[in-house]
Every structure is written in structure tokens, then in C-alpha cells.
Enzyme design. Structure first.
Site, PDB file in Angstrom:
ATOM      1  N   LEU A  39     -43.651 -12.267  -3.620  1.00 57.54           N
ATOM      2  CA  LEU A  39     -44.007 -13.622  -3.214  1.00 57.54           C
ATOM      3  C   LEU A  39     -42.912 -14.109  -2.277  1.00 57.54           C
ATOM      4  O   LEU A  39     -41.722 -13.873  -2.537  1.00 57.54           O
ATOM      5  CB  LEU A  39     -44.099 -14.561  -4.420  1.00 57.54           C
ATOM      6  CG  LEU A  39     -45.354 -14.523  -5.273  1.00 57.54           C
ATOM      7  CD1 LEU A  39     -45.189 -15.435  -6.495  1.00 57.54           C
ATOM      8  CD2 LEU A  39     -46.583 -14.953  -4.472  1.00 57.54           C
ATOM      9  N   ASP A  40     -43.290 -14.797  -1.216  1.00 59.47           N
ATOM     10  CA  ASP A  40     -42.291 -15.374  -0.329  1.00 59.47           C
ATOM     11  C   ASP A  40     -41.457 -16.401  -1.088  1.00 59.47           C
ATOM     12  O   ASP A  40     -41.901 -16.961  -2.097  1.00 59.47           O
ATOM     13  CB  ASP A  40     -42.969 -16.055   0.858  1.00 59.47           C
ATOM     14  CG  ASP A  40     -43.730 -15.072   1.729  1.00 59.47           C
ATOM     15  OD1 ASP A  40     -43.244 -13.939   1.896  1.00 59.47           O
ATOM     16  OD2 ASP A  40     -44.803 -15.447   2.234  1.00 59.47           O
TER      17      ASP A  40
END
Length: 209
Positions: A39-40
Site C-alpha cells: 500500500l502506498d
């Protein structure tokens, strides 16, 4: 070991970083586990971690087609034409996204506040879109919604396959028990046949003269 974590906003999806960077180490004091898929930093929600290297690869590999469900708070209210473009595949220049599920949903009642909060414009409303993807390229959801005219302001992953957040608050985690989904189970070792007895040799008799 399989762990489900609700990754907070602005936390890197790794255990080490430069000075001042927030990492998974502040949430998860469990050695030897690694994220299966990423996930960013500016995305929130469900992150699956494991200490099994082969399982990590299978979870992250799109060939196993684990659906990933995201809630995107976008600027504006997408109409049916924009949702249809998301569903059918969006040409992002370097690739075309696979068909996916996309629909407008209400703001979740269980939603936690984000710190810092999103930027809001008084003249432009926001809305929530649920997207279910079976791929996960870099910043894909944000690029998709921006391409159809509705930039993402907040992005939360709520489900990977059958695994969900299940009430986890940001930074909380739990160990997941139970059998793996069939698509993630290691294939059984083939049974190798043992040595076969050789067939008896036969000799043709010559006719007597």
C-alpha cells in the site's frame, strides 16, 4: 504465520526507513514477517503480512486472482458513464486496466478520522466509490479515478480475498488462523512412481526341420 494489519495513513509499507519516516515497525513488533503486496504511504487499510516467502509471493501474484476491495473518497460524484469506464477498463497510457467492479456507496459508518484530514472544497462535494480489482499496479486506483475525472482524496483497502479489516483500528493487527483460500494453497507434491518390475523376456522358438 499470517497477520492482518490496518496500516495507518503516512506509514511506509516496510520496516525500515530514513530518519523521521514512519514504518510498519511502529505498529507491528513481530520479527520476520513481510508484506504480501503493498500500500502506498498515503493509502490506508488492510495489509497482509506473512513469514512464509512462498505464500507471500502467491498472495501478491495477480495470477491467483485474489480480489482486492478499495474504498476511494473522490472529488465530485461520478455518474454512471464514469463508473462504466472504470468497470470496462481504463487506458492509463502505459497499460489498460482489467475490467473491475465499481459502484457508488455511502460513507462507511465505521470510518475513522484521518490525520491530517483530506482537503475539501466548499463548492465541490465528495463521494465514495467501491472498487474491486484483481490487479494492483503502482497507484492504480488513483490513476483510474483521475482519468475519468474524479481525483481520489482518500484511499482505504478494506478486503483482500476473504480477509477483511474486521473492526481493526489504524495500527491494530491480528494473527489470522484457519485454512488458506484454495488458490493460495501450495500444490501437493506429485507422487513419484517407484521402480517397475521389468517384463519377463520371451524368446520365439524356431520351427523344427
Amino acid at each position: 504465520m499470517l497477520i492482518l494489519l490496518n496500516k495507518p495513513f503516512n506509514v511506509l509499507c516496510q520496516f525500515t526507513g530514513e530518519s523521521g519516516q514512519r514504518t510498519l515497525a511502529e505498529c507491528l513488533p513481530v520479527p520476520g514477517v513481510y508484506a504480501a503486496g503493498r500500500l502506498d504511504a498515503d493509502s490506508e487499510g488492510l495489509l497482509v503480512l506473512t513469514d512464509d516467502g512462498m505464500l507471500q509471493k502467491r498472495i501478491a501474484d495477480p495470477r491467483h486472482k485474489l480480489p482486492k476491495t478499495y474504498l476511494a473518497q473522490v472529488e465530485g460524484v461520478p455518474d454512471e458513464a464514469a463508473l462504466a469506464r472504470l468497470r470496462s477498463g481504463v487506458d492509463l497510457g502505459d497499460f489498460v486496466t482489467r475490467p473491475c467492479a465499481a459502484r457508488l456507496v455511502a460513507e462507511p459508518a465505521w470510518l475513522w478520522p484521518r490525520n491530517p484530514p483530506i482537503r475539501e472544497r466548499k463548492a465541490i462535494p465528495t463521494s465514495w466509490v467501491e472498487l474491486v480489482l484483481r490487479e494492483g499496479k503502482n497507484r492504480q486506483v488513483r490513476r483510474m479515478t483521475a482519468k475519468v475525472g474524479f481525483p481520489t482524496l482518500r484511499l482505504i483497502r478494506v478486503q483482500v480475498g476473504d480477509w477483511t479489516l474486521g473492526g481493526l483500528a489504524p495500527g491494530e493487527w491480528r494473527e489470522q488462523a484457519g485454512p488458506l483460500p484454495p488458490a493460495l494453497r501450495a500444490p501437493a507434491e506429485p507422487v513419484r512412481p517407484g521402480p517397475q518390475p521389468s517384463a519377463p523376456r520371451t524368446f520365439a522358438r524356431r520351427p523344427r526341420r
